[in-house]
Scaffold this motif. Structure first.
Motif, PDB file in Angstrom:
ATOM      1  N   VAL A  76       0.852  -1.189   0.000  1.00  0.00           N
ATOM      2  CA  VAL A  76       0.000   0.000   0.000  1.00  0.00           C
ATOM      3  C   VAL A  76       0.890   1.241   0.000  1.00  0.00           C
ATOM      4  N   GLY A  77       1.513   1.516  -1.110  1.00  0.00           N
ATOM      5  CA  GLY A  77       2.276   2.740  -1.248  1.00  0.00           C
ATOM      6  C   GLY A  77       3.738   2.618  -0.855  1.00  0.00           C
ATOM      7  N   SER A  78       4.535   3.568  -1.334  1.00  0.00           N
ATOM      8  CA  SER A  78       5.951   3.665  -1.000  1.00  0.00           C
ATOM      9  C   SER A  78       6.400   5.099  -1.218  1.00  0.00           C
ATOM     10  N   ASP A  79       7.561   5.424  -0.683  1.00  0.00           N
ATOM     11  CA  ASP A  79       8.127   6.757  -0.878  1.00  0.00           C
ATOM     12  C   ASP A  79       9.641   6.660  -0.772  1.00  0.00           C
ATOM     13  N   ILE A  80      10.341   7.539  -1.492  1.00  0.00           N
ATOM     14  CA  ILE A  80      11.802   7.575  -1.539  1.00  0.00           C
ATOM     15  C   ILE A  80      12.251   9.016  -1.319  1.00  0.00           C
ATOM     16  N   SER A  81      13.400   9.184  -0.681  1.00  0.00           N
ATOM     17  CA  SER A  81      13.975  10.519  -0.507  1.00  0.00           C
ATOM     18  C   SER A  81      13.976  11.256  -1.842  1.00  0.00           C
ATOM     19  N   GLU A  82      13.484  12.478  -1.830  1.00  0.00           N
ATOM     20  CA  GLU A  82      13.432  13.247  -3.067  1.00  0.00           C
ATOM     21  C   GLU A  82      14.826  13.574  -3.591  1.00  0.00           C
ATOM     22  N   LEU A  83      15.763  13.881  -2.675  1.00  0.00           N
ATOM     23  CA  LEU A  83      17.140  14.184  -3.035  1.00  0.00           C
ATOM     24  C   LEU A  83      18.078  13.375  -2.141  1.00  0.00           C
ATOM     25  N   PRO A  84      19.320  13.161  -2.555  1.00  0.00           N
ATOM     26  CA  PRO A  84      20.263  12.423  -1.707  1.00  0.00           C
ATOM     27  C   PRO A  84      20.612  13.190  -0.442  1.00  0.00           C
ATOM     28  N   PHE A  85      21.027  12.467   0.592  1.00  0.00           N
ATOM     29  CA  PHE A  85      21.593  13.067   1.791  1.00  0.00           C
ATOM     30  C   PHE A  85      23.000  12.517   1.986  1.00  0.00           C
ATOM     31  N   ARG A  86      23.753  13.129   2.907  1.00  0.00           N
ATOM     32  CA  ARG A  86      25.153  12.772   3.129  1.00  0.00           C
ATOM     33  C   ARG A  86      25.301  11.958   4.423  1.00  0.00           C
ATOM     34  N   ILE A  87      26.266  11.070   4.418  1.00  0.00           N
ATOM     35  CA  ILE A  87      26.704  10.385   5.640  1.00  0.00           C
ATOM     36  C   ILE A  87      28.183  10.703   5.804  1.00  0.00           C
ATOM     37  N   GLN A  88      28.529  11.402   6.879  1.00  0.00           N
ATOM     38  CA  GLN A  88      29.903  11.860   7.069  1.00  0.00           C
ATOM     39  C   GLN A  88      30.493  11.244   8.327  1.00  0.00           C
ATOM     40  N   PRO A  89      31.766  10.840   8.285  1.00  0.00           N
ATOM     41  CA  PRO A  89      32.369  10.204   9.452  1.00  0.00           C
ATOM     42  C   PRO A  89      32.770  11.195  10.543  1.00  0.00           C
ATOM     43  N   VAL A  90      33.107  12.422  10.166  1.00  0.00           N
ATOM     44  CA  VAL A  90      33.629  13.384  11.139  1.00  0.00           C
ATOM     45  C   VAL A  90      33.210  14.780  10.703  1.00  0.00           C
ATOM     46  N   ARG A  91      32.984  15.649  11.680  1.00  0.00           N
ATOM     47  CA  ARG A  91      32.638  17.041  11.413  1.00  0.00           C
ATOM     48  C   ARG A  91      33.620  17.936  12.155  1.00  0.00           C
ATOM     49  N   LEU A  92      34.226  18.849  11.433  1.00  0.00           N
ATOM     50  CA  LEU A  92      35.125  19.820  12.045  1.00  0.00           C
ATOM     51  C   LEU A  92      34.301  20.957  12.632  1.00  0.00           C
ATOM     52  N   VAL A  93      34.460  21.191  13.934  1.00  0.00           N
ATOM     53  CA  VAL A  93      33.689  22.218  14.621  1.00  0.00           C
ATOM     54  C   VAL A  93      34.419  23.555  14.625  1.00  0.00           C
ATOM     55  N   ARG A  94      35.721  23.515  14.939  1.00  0.00           N
ATOM     56  CA  ARG A  94      36.490  24.758  15.029  1.00  0.00           C
ATOM     57  C   ARG A  94      37.953  24.481  14.734  1.00  0.00           C
ATOM     58  N   PRO A  95      38.585  25.298  13.881  1.00  0.00           N
ATOM     59  CA  PRO A  95      38.000  26.401  13.107  1.00  0.00           C
ATOM     60  C   PRO A  95      37.325  25.876  11.847  1.00  0.00           C
ATOM     61  N   ASN A  96      36.119  26.303  11.601  1.00  0.00           N
ATOM     62  CA  ASN A  96      35.350  25.794  10.467  1.00  0.00           C
ATOM     63  C   ASN A  96      35.046  26.876   9.439  1.00  0.00           C
ATOM     64  N   GLY A  97      35.655  28.041   9.615  1.00  0.00           N
ATOM     65  CA  GLY A  97      35.475  29.097   8.632  1.00  0.00           C
ATOM     66  C   GLY A  97      34.922  30.367   9.237  1.00  0.00           C
ATOM     67  N   GLY A  98      35.526  31.488   8.854  1.00  0.00           N
ATOM     68  CA  GLY A  98      35.057  32.775   9.326  1.00  0.00           C
ATOM     69  C   GLY A  98      35.780  33.298  10.546  1.00  0.00           C
ATOM     70  N   GLU A  99      36.553  32.439  11.238  1.00  0.00           N
ATOM     71  CA  GLU A  99      37.259  32.895  12.435  1.00  0.00           C
ATOM     72  C   GLU A  99      38.458  33.783  12.064  1.00  0.00           C
ATOM     73  N   SER A 100      38.816  34.642  12.969  1.00  0.00           N
ATOM     74  CA  SER A 100      40.021  35.467  12.834  1.00  0.00           C
ATOM     75  C   SER A 100      40.961  35.071  13.968  1.00  0.00           C
ATOM     76  N   LEU A 101      42.001  34.293  13.655  1.00  0.00           N
ATOM     77  CA  LEU A 101      42.896  33.742  14.664  1.00  0.00           C
ATOM     78  C   LEU A 101      44.225  34.485  14.669  1.00  0.00           C
ATOM     79  N   LYS A 102      44.876  34.425  15.814  1.00  0.00           N
ATOM     80  CA  LYS A 102      46.164  35.079  15.988  1.00  0.00           C
ATOM     81  C   LYS A 102      47.282  34.103  15.629  1.00  0.00           C
ATOM     82  N   ALA A 103      48.267  34.574  14.880  1.00  0.00           N
ATOM     83  CA  ALA A 103      49.400  33.736  14.508  1.00  0.00           C
ATOM     84  C   ALA A 103      50.311  33.472  15.704  1.00  0.00           C
ATOM     85  N   ASN A 104      50.974  32.300  15.657  1.00  0.00           N
ATOM     86  CA  ASN A 104      51.913  31.901  16.721  1.00  0.00           C
ATOM     87  C   ASN A 104      51.228  31.933  18.084  1.00  0.00           C
ATOM     88  N   TYR A 105      50.026  31.349  18.128  1.00  0.00           N
ATOM     89  CA  TYR A 105      49.196  31.402  19.336  1.00  0.00           C
ATOM     90  C   TYR A 105      48.457  30.069  19.471  1.00  0.00           C
TER      91      TYR A 105
END
Length: 426
Positions: free
Chosen positions: A309-338
């Motif tokens: 009685v019916g079926s459905d499939i994801s309309e678009l693909p999704f991702r499966i990722q092993p690891v996520r980088l939290v910081r720094p992940n972009g946009g940060e302003s860091l100090k050198a040699n620190y």
């Protein structure tokens, strides 16, 4: 105060979503009818509250705190070292489904029970941990149950019709002018208006659909989401009354081949559930996959019997990722040699398989990579490391970080890079 706001997708060292730090004088904050979701920090992914001088009063009413990440206190971190009291009060709220090494949902940290008191009532509270002596009080309306969100991966924190948070709150705890929910819908108050009248826990008040669905419809993992390898995930759907059982399949190649899903629920044998609107999927341990989809098939009888009685499939693909980088992940302003804290997240299951971590950085937008000095980590997966940033003679705006995971045999378990560029300044 904060009312009917959404704080999502932020990051920081302390308090990814909200940082409240009293160093002199008294502080008061009220958070009402709000969503604090998908934020990340070293401590207090959703909220970090600290007090070293002066009394700090925080009230969290009819608010949902979920999907946040941290090393300690994934949802809320309370830290007190002063002579005055840190006094958070949580009423009619949901603090559930956050991620951390310790204190996944709430972490209380104090040197004296006189410094920190946590008062919670008529709320759905997940895992709570303590460091040092603290005091707390709660009423008998507190629950510790899965709230059954419809689709948290897409920030849909409505709850399903069988959620335990429906009518589980307490109207007595609501501010008198808080008569609508996060979306402006009326708060449904049951009973006769006395002190035991109830409302729903969380930011949103559940309203039953006017009509029953006429077809099987996949609600979560419908495309674009990002899952952690090895982390349980709830696949949610809507179904008409004629369907008694649902079979769940997944593909990693955009539908060329399909496999039977495995449930994390020990009471579910195989890939089929009966009279249920969700499936607790045991996401397999995988390197990065970009073309995953889910398929559900409905049957008129139990255990996959009777007519289809019916079926459905994801309309678009999704991702499966092993690891996520939290910081720094972009946009940060860091100090050198620190010294800078590098943080990454994996599922608990994958973390157990990691024997070695390698960290590297790029100063040319990812064209070339250099190993971080003394950062080959050969003792499991700590999730963080201190990096002494390189010296620069002028500001560099094309920096990235990369983390790579390996098992005991030296085989790669996956990697992650900063999503966006960050800068280094002299």
């Amino acid at each position: 105060y904060l009312r009917s706001v959404a704080i999502a997708g932020n990051s920081g060292e302390n308090g990814g979503g909200i940082l409240l730090n009293s160093t002199a004088g008294d502080l008061t904050l009220a958070v009402e009818n709000s969503l604090i979701v998908d934020n990340a920090a070293t401590n207090g992914g959703g909220m970090y509250m600290a007090s070293t001088d002066g009394q700090t009063n925080i009230s969290i009413n009819n608010t949902t705190i979920s999907g946040n990440s941290a090393m300690m206190g994934g949802g809320v971190y309370c830290w007190s070292r002063g002579a005055e009291k840190l006094y958070p009060k949580t009423k009619n709220s949901i603090i559930w489904g956050n991620h951390a090494v310790s204190g996944k949902d709430v972490m209380l940290d104090s040197t004296s029970p006189d410094f920190l008191r946590f008062d919670y009532g008529a709320s759905d509270i997940g895992e709570m941990n303590y460091i040092g002596p603290v005091s707390y009080s709660h009423d008998d309306r507190v629950i510790n149950e899965e709230p059954l969100f419809i689709n948290p991966a897409l920030w849909d924190y409505h709850v399903m019709g069988n959620s335990p948070v429906i009518d589980a709150g307490w109207a007595m705890y609501m501010p008198s002018d808080l008569v609508v929910d996060f979306e402006g819908d009326n708060r449904t108050i049951d009973g006769d208006g006395d002190a035991v009248s109830v409302v729903d826990m969380g930011a949103d008040e559940y309203h039953a659909p006017i009509t029953e669905p006429t077809s099987l419809k996949l609600l979560s993992l419908n495309g674009g989401e990002g899952l952690f390898s090895g982390m349980p995930y709830k696949v949610v759907w809507d179904l008409p009354l004629v369907i008694q059982s649902i079979a769940v399949y997944f593909t990693l190649d955009n539908g060329l081949t399909w496999k039977k899903a495995e449930s994390t629920n020990p009471l579910v044998l195989g890939y089929i559930v009966n009279n249920q609107k969700y499936f607790e999927w045991n996401v397999p341990l995988l390197s990065k996959v970009k073309k995953a989809k889910i398929k559900i098939v409905g049957y008129a009888g139990p255990d996959g019997t009777g007519a289809k009685v019916g079926s459905d499939i994801s309309e678009l693909p999704f991702r499966i990722q092993p690891v996520r980088l939290v910081r720094p992940n972009g946009g940060e302003s860091l100090k050198a040699n620190y010294p800078v804290m590098i943080r990454w997240l994996t599922s608990d299951k994958l973390s157990d398989a990691v024997a070695k971590v390698k960290l590297s950085y790029s100063v040319d937008g990812g064209l070339t990579w250099k190993p971080m000095v003394l950062q080959d980590l050969n003792n499991g997966n700590p999730g963080k490391a201190v990096w002494l940033t390189p010296k620069v003679v002028k500001k560099n705006t094309k920096c990235k970080v990369k983390v790579r995971l390996f098992d005991s045999a030296g085989l790669s378990l996956g990697q992650a890079k900063s999503d966006l560029l960050f800068s280094l300044s002299p």
